[in-house]
Design a protein around this motif. Structure first.
Motif, PDB file in Angstrom:
ATOM      1  N   GLU A   1      54.298  80.954  36.834  1.00 39.92           N
ATOM      2  CA  GLU A   1      55.131  79.923  37.455  1.00 39.92           C
ATOM      3  C   GLU A   1      56.507  80.444  37.818  1.00 39.92           C
ATOM      4  O   GLU A   1      57.127  79.973  38.750  1.00 39.92           O
ATOM      5  CB  GLU A   1      55.210  78.709  36.535  1.00 39.92           C
ATOM      6  CG  GLU A   1      53.826  78.079  36.388  1.00 39.92           C
ATOM      7  CD  GLU A   1      53.762  76.924  35.425  1.00 39.92           C
ATOM      8  OE1 GLU A   1      54.683  76.774  34.574  1.00 39.92           O
ATOM      9  OE2 GLU A   1      52.789  76.160  35.498  1.00 39.92           O
ATOM     10  N   LYS A   2      56.975  81.444  37.060  1.00 41.69           N
ATOM     11  CA  LYS A   2      58.220  82.148  37.414  1.00 41.69           C
ATOM     12  C   LYS A   2      58.350  83.362  36.535  1.00 41.69           C
ATOM     13  O   LYS A   2      57.793  83.426  35.445  1.00 41.69           O
ATOM     14  CB  LYS A   2      59.445  81.235  37.312  1.00 41.69           C
ATOM     15  CG  LYS A   2      60.030  81.084  35.950  1.00 41.69           C
ATOM     16  CD  LYS A   2      61.362  80.333  36.027  1.00 41.69           C
ATOM     17  CE  LYS A   2      62.128  80.501  34.749  1.00 41.69           C
ATOM     18  NZ  LYS A   2      63.434  79.889  34.766  1.00 41.69           N
ATOM     19  N   GLY A   3      59.060  84.350  37.021  1.00 40.98           N
ATOM     20  CA  GLY A   3      59.363  85.524  36.223  1.00 40.98           C
ATOM     21  C   GLY A   3      58.436  86.704  36.456  1.00 40.98           C
ATOM     22  O   GLY A   3      57.922  86.900  37.556  1.00 40.98           O
ATOM     23  N   GLU A   4      58.221  87.481  35.393  1.00 42.25           N
ATOM     24  CA  GLU A   4      57.500  88.746  35.486  1.00 42.25           C
ATOM     25  C   GLU A   4      56.573  88.894  34.282  1.00 42.25           C
ATOM     26  O   GLU A   4      56.972  88.641  33.148  1.00 42.25           O
ATOM     27  CB  GLU A   4      58.513  89.893  35.518  1.00 42.25           C
ATOM     28  CG  GLU A   4      57.930  91.261  35.664  1.00 42.25           C
ATOM     29  CD  GLU A   4      59.015  92.322  35.832  1.00 42.25           C
ATOM     30  OE1 GLU A   4      58.711  93.346  36.459  1.00 42.25           O
ATOM     31  OE2 GLU A   4      60.151  92.139  35.341  1.00 42.25           O
TER      32      GLU A   4
ATOM     33  N   GLN B   1      59.506  86.149  42.665  1.00 44.88           N
ATOM     34  CA  GLN B   1      60.892  85.916  43.045  1.00 44.88           C
ATOM     35  C   GLN B   1      60.879  84.889  44.166  1.00 44.88           C
ATOM     36  O   GLN B   1      59.858  84.742  44.850  1.00 44.88           O
ATOM     37  CB  GLN B   1      61.538  87.216  43.530  1.00 44.88           C
ATOM     38  CG  GLN B   1      61.567  88.291  42.463  1.00 44.88           C
ATOM     39  CD  GLN B   1      61.981  89.631  43.039  1.00 44.88           C
ATOM     40  OE1 GLN B   1      61.330  90.155  43.940  1.00 44.88           O
ATOM     41  NE2 GLN B   1      63.052  90.187  42.512  1.00 44.88           N
ATOM     42  N   PRO B   2      61.963  84.190  44.392  1.00 47.94           N
ATOM     43  CA  PRO B   2      61.971  83.190  45.466  1.00 47.94           C
ATOM     44  C   PRO B   2      61.546  83.800  46.812  1.00 47.94           C
ATOM     45  O   PRO B   2      62.139  84.759  47.283  1.00 47.94           O
ATOM     46  CB  PRO B   2      63.427  82.722  45.507  1.00 47.94           C
ATOM     47  CG  PRO B   2      63.932  82.981  44.115  1.00 47.94           C
ATOM     48  CD  PRO B   2      63.226  84.233  43.663  1.00 47.94           C
ATOM     49  N   GLY B   3      60.464  83.264  47.377  1.00 49.66           N
ATOM     50  CA  GLY B   3      59.980  83.703  48.681  1.00 49.66           C
ATOM     51  C   GLY B   3      59.281  85.049  48.705  1.00 49.66           C
ATOM     52  O   GLY B   3      58.954  85.568  49.769  1.00 49.66           O
ATOM     53  N   ARG B   4      59.040  85.642  47.523  1.00 47.43           N
ATOM     54  CA  ARG B   4      58.504  87.000  47.480  1.00 47.43           C
ATOM     55  C   ARG B   4      57.731  87.223  46.183  1.00 47.43           C
ATOM     56  O   ARG B   4      58.194  86.880  45.104  1.00 47.43           O
ATOM     57  CB  ARG B   4      59.680  87.971  47.542  1.00 47.43           C
ATOM     58  CG  ARG B   4      59.356  89.418  47.518  1.00 47.43           C
ATOM     59  CD  ARG B   4      60.678  90.205  47.623  1.00 47.43           C
ATOM     60  NE  ARG B   4      60.435  91.579  47.949  1.00 47.43           N
ATOM     61  CZ  ARG B   4      60.392  92.550  47.050  1.00 47.43           C
ATOM     62  NH1 ARG B   4      60.588  92.305  45.776  1.00 47.43           N
ATOM     63  NH2 ARG B   4      60.165  93.788  47.438  1.00 47.43           N
ATOM     64  N   LEU B   5      56.561  87.803  46.303  1.00 51.03           N
ATOM     65  CA  LEU B   5      55.739  88.168  45.159  1.00 51.03           C
ATOM     66  C   LEU B   5      55.523  89.665  45.201  1.00 51.03           C
ATOM     67  O   LEU B   5      55.217  90.219  46.253  1.00 51.03           O
ATOM     68  CB  LEU B   5      54.386  87.440  45.235  1.00 51.03           C
ATOM     69  CG  LEU B   5      53.260  87.962  44.349  1.00 51.03           C
ATOM     70  CD1 LEU B   5      53.598  87.749  42.885  1.00 51.03           C
ATOM     71  CD2 LEU B   5      51.954  87.276  44.704  1.00 51.03           C
ATOM     72  N   GLU B   6      55.701  90.331  44.062  1.00 53.37           N
ATOM     73  CA  GLU B   6      55.466  91.768  43.988  1.00 53.37           C
ATOM     74  C   GLU B   6      54.405  92.042  42.925  1.00 53.37           C
ATOM     75  O   GLU B   6      54.510  91.545  41.809  1.00 53.37           O
ATOM     76  CB  GLU B   6      56.758  92.497  43.636  1.00 53.37           C
ATOM     77  CG  GLU B   6      56.650  93.997  43.700  1.00 53.37           C
ATOM     78  CD  GLU B   6      57.992  94.681  43.514  1.00 53.37           C
ATOM     79  OE1 GLU B   6      58.093  95.500  42.577  1.00 53.37           O
ATOM     80  OE2 GLU B   6      58.916  94.404  44.292  1.00 53.37           O
ATOM     81  N   VAL B   7      53.381  92.808  43.293  1.00 56.22           N
ATOM     82  CA  VAL B   7      52.312  93.185  42.368  1.00 56.22           C
ATOM     83  C   VAL B   7      52.245  94.709  42.350  1.00 56.22           C
ATOM     84  O   VAL B   7      52.031  95.337  43.386  1.00 56.22           O
ATOM     85  CB  VAL B   7      50.948  92.611  42.799  1.00 56.22           C
ATOM     86  CG1 VAL B   7      49.853  93.037  41.837  1.00 56.22           C
ATOM     87  CG2 VAL B   7      51.007  91.096  42.923  1.00 56.22           C
TER      88      VAL B   7
END
Length: 182
Positions: A59-62, A96-102
């Motif tokens: 839902e938020k964070g890492e 992150q707001p507007g961005r997902l990093e995998v």
């Protein structure tokens, strides 16, 4: 009474599935799942884990996922409008707001948009996918770079060719008292 019962029933059915886990700013937590998989939460992170199912929502964070492979029952992580499907994997998800990093450390994973706005991507070790509402781009990082990004799992932050502003922003994720650049 009927209206109140109907409203209560609707709210119960619409309640998100899964048990919630959260870390405070500066906190970390390791969750071991029923199948032996592990999810490690970084600072200021919220996830939901479906009990008895191989599904989680960031839902938020890492969070760092170390998933036990089960080809018949893939593990699925949903983040905003994207889904990551485990194909026997260790990977990091950062929302992150507007961005997902995998970032894929080991194994394989597939990242796919829920709205079909972009083509899915299959990740192999070293791949870092950055997903927005309209596209998914994949770059390759070295094992050393990925290990640096995972320094938080050992309680350290590692910077390599990082601007002072970016380093300050990363430090500020972990502390109530913020560093301010003049």
């Amino acid at each position: 009474m009927i209206a109140a019962a109907g409203t209560a029933g609707t709210l119960y059915l619409l309640q998100p599935e899964g048990e919630r886990y959260a870390t405070p700013m500066g906190g970390r937590e390791v969750i071991t799942l029923f199948d032996g998989s592990q999810v490690e939460l970084n600072t200021d992170t919220q996830v939901r884990i479906a009990p008895g199912k191989r599904m989680a929502w960031v839902e938020k964070g890492e969070a760092y996922f170390q998933i036990k492979h089960d080809a018949a029952h893939p593990f699925v992580v949903q983040v905003a409008d994207h889904r990551i499907v485990d194909l026997g994997t260790k990977f990091v998800v950062r929302d992150q707001p507007g961005r997902l990093e995998v970032s894929l450390v080991e194994g394989k994973a597939r990242i796919e948009p829920l709205n079909n706005a972009a083509k899915p991507a299959v990740l192999t070790p070293g791949d870092v996918a950055v997903a927005t509402a309209t596209q998914i781009s994949v770059t390759k990082k070295t094992e050393k770079h990925l290990a640096s990004e995972l320094g938080w799992r050992r309680g350290v932050l590692i910077f390599d060719y990082t601007s002072l502003a970016d380093a300050v922003a990363e430090f500020n994720r972990y502390n109530q008292k913020k560093i301010v650049l003049a």
